[in-house]
Write a protein that holds these residues in place. Structure first.
Motif, short mmCIF file in Angstrom:
data_model
loop_
_atom_site.label_atom_id
_atom_site.label_comp_id
_atom_site.label_asym_id
_atom_site.label_seq_id
_atom_site.Cartn_x
_atom_site.Cartn_y
_atom_site.Cartn_z
N CYS A 125 -38.89 62.51 -14.59
CA CYS A 125 -38.65 63.80 -14.31
C CYS A 125 -39.40 64.65 -14.45
N GLY A 126 -40.86 64.43 -14.88
CA GLY A 126 -41.46 64.85 -15.65
C GLY A 126 -40.78 66.45 -16.14
N GLY A 127 -41.16 67.81 -15.72
CA GLY A 127 -40.61 68.69 -16.59
C GLY A 127 -39.65 69.44 -15.88
N GLY A 128 -38.57 68.59 -15.41
CA GLY A 128 -37.47 68.31 -14.47
C GLY A 128 -37.25 69.54 -13.54
N VAL A 129 -38.33 69.37 -12.50
CA VAL A 129 -38.06 70.11 -11.50
C VAL A 129 -37.36 69.54 -9.85
N PHE A 130 -37.13 68.07 -10.34
CA PHE A 130 -36.11 67.81 -9.43
C PHE A 130 -34.59 67.25 -10.52
N SER A 131 -34.58 67.55 -10.80
CA SER A 131 -33.86 67.42 -11.68
C SER A 131 -32.79 68.75 -12.40
N GLU A 132 -33.41 70.20 -11.88
CA GLU A 132 -32.62 71.41 -11.99
C GLU A 132 -31.50 71.88 -10.87
N PRO A 133 -32.31 71.27 -9.40
CA PRO A 133 -31.28 71.30 -8.42
C PRO A 133 -30.51 70.50 -8.05
N LEU A 134 -30.59 69.53 -8.43
CA LEU A 134 -29.23 68.41 -8.40
C LEU A 134 -28.26 68.46 -9.00
N ALA A 135 -28.82 69.71 -10.86
CA ALA A 135 -27.14 69.59 -11.19
C ALA A 135 -27.04 71.48 -11.43
N ARG A 136 -27.74 71.78 -10.36
CA ARG A 136 -27.18 73.20 -9.91
C ARG A 136 -26.03 73.01 -8.53
N LEU A 137 -25.87 71.64 -8.47
CA LEU A 137 -24.99 71.38 -6.95
C LEU A 137 -24.40 70.83 -7.82
N GLY A 138 -24.19 70.58 -9.68
CA GLY A 138 -22.83 70.28 -9.93
C GLY A 138 -23.10 68.91 -10.39
N ALA A 139 -23.91 67.99 -10.26
CA ALA A 139 -24.48 67.15 -10.51
C ALA A 139 -24.30 66.91 -12.52
N ASP A 140 -24.03 65.54 -13.01
CA ASP A 140 -24.54 65.44 -14.74
C ASP A 140 -26.29 64.84 -14.14
N VAL A 141 -27.19 65.39 -14.52
CA VAL A 141 -28.20 65.22 -14.42
C VAL A 141 -28.86 63.92 -15.88
N THR A 142 -29.30 62.95 -16.10
CA THR A 142 -30.30 62.99 -16.86
C THR A 142 -31.34 62.51 -16.38
N GLY A 143 -32.79 62.79 -17.29
CA GLY A 143 -33.41 63.11 -17.23
C GLY A 143 -34.62 62.30 -17.87
N ILE A 144 -35.40 61.79 -17.58
CA ILE A 144 -36.34 60.46 -18.36
C ILE A 144 -37.37 60.56 -18.19
N ASP A 145 -38.50 60.66 -18.79
CA ASP A 145 -39.86 60.35 -18.49
C ASP A 145 -40.19 59.61 -19.76
N ALA A 146 -41.51 59.38 -19.96
CA ALA A 146 -42.17 58.49 -20.48
C ALA A 146 -43.67 59.43 -21.56
#
Length: 330
Positions: free
Chosen positions: A143-164
């Motif tokens: 997920c990195g810094g959440g650049v993709f995760s955040e807009p998905l959450a804005r559409l209502g999804a429950d998002v889990t982001g993982i990164d090493a």
């Protein structure tokens, strides 16, 4: 000549020069090895089991706070899919994730297409609703810094982001906390996908991994682990770079060495993955490809566009069989 035709000409030129390349090639091209064989996935379950046994996984915890692995940075850096050179490279970039005019600006621009791809691929009838992804659980792998995760959450999804990378999780968590409208739908965890797969069998409706697989080791294990995490009937969305001469010229020589669109050393062409090889890996995990689209980035306008040509970047959406006999168990 229009910008579109200019880029088409570059693609065609890249194809035409291939027969003319002999012993003298630019330094950024180097030796061009042949494609590696794609092996069956029968050994993947054993690899995943060994990986799982060597390090315990941490499950996602509801809420907005980051969940930190108890194993520290050394655990992730010794994981099968983690490339330590890549980890060090992105460590240096971790403070730039939310600079939309910085070295990662092309990823911000890609959101216009990749977010719509997920939305329309999952809920085409609800695409005009404010929260079309409400009630859908999504895992963002790498997920990195959440650049993709955040807009998905804005559409209502429950998002889990993982990164090493621990720093990426810190950046993503801190940025999510700035927006209380979405922070409750975002969870970030420092983990690798194979670690999480051992504890989260068939847990998520969707797994997304955008511009990540070209940075990992053990790509077959990486894909198998992603497949392992998806519920029967669920979806995987992956974007990455094809392994062609065109992608080497435009994706590395031009993008990194000439134009500086992304920092030098970001990509290793040997890790680029042809769509047919990725398709084989997904099919081995019980998935059927639904679509494969090409993408093209225009650095002059900082915009991505869909293409039928997959010779540079491409996106794939695949769906897991509803009747998966073991619910994703490997």
């Amino acid at each position: 000549m229009t910008l579109s035709k200019t880029f088409d000409a570059l693609v065609i030129a890249g194809r035409l020069v291939r027969p003319k390349l002999s012993h003298h090639v630019p330094a950024c091209l180097g030796a061009i090895p042949g494609r590696r064989a794609v092996h069956s996935s029968h050994g993947i379950s054993r690899d995943l089991a060994r990986s799982s046994a060597s390090s315990s996984a941490t499950g996602a915890v509801p809420g907005r706070r980051a969940v930190h692995s108890s194993h520290g940075n050394d655990a992730a850096s010794s994981s099968a899919t983690v490339d330590n050179v890549e980890l060090e490279h992105f460590q240096r970039l971790s403070s730039t994730w939310w600079n939309q005019n910085g070295p990662l600006k092309a990823l911000h621009s890609m959101n216009r297409l990749r977010v719509a791809l997920v939305r329309d691929g999952l809920q085409p009838q609800k695409s005009r609703l404010p929260l079309p992804l409400a009630g859908i659980s999504i895992l963002d792998v790498g997920c990195g810094g959440g650049v993709f995760s955040e807009p998905l959450a804005r559409l209502g999804a429950d998002v889990t982001g993982i990164d090493a990378l621990e720093d990426n999780i810190t950046v993503a968590t801190q940025h999510a906390e700035m927006d209380t409208r979405i922070s409750s739908r975002l969870t970030y965890e420092r983990s690798t996908v194979e670690d999480l797969a051992s504890a989260k069998v068939a847990t998520f409706d969707v797994v997304v991994s955008s511009e990540v697989i070209e940075h990992v080791n053990e790509q077959e294990l990486f894909v198998a682990s992603c497949c392992h995490l998806v519920k029967p009937g669920g979806s995987i969305f992956i974007t990455t770079l094809n392994k062609t001469l065109v992608s080497r010229i435009l994706g590395i020589c031009v993008a990194e060495e000439i134009l500086g669109i992304v920092p030098s050393g970001t990509h290793d062409w040997s890790k680029f993955l042809p769509p047919e090889e990725l398709q084989v890996m997904l099919e081995a995990g019980g998935f059927s490809p639904r679509l494969i689209h090409g993408l093209l980035y225009n650095p002059l306008t900082n915009r991505w566009s869909w293409r039928t040509d997959t010779s540079i970047n491409y996106a794939i959406h695949a769906v897991k069989a509803d009747d998966s006999p073991d619910g994703g168990k490997l």
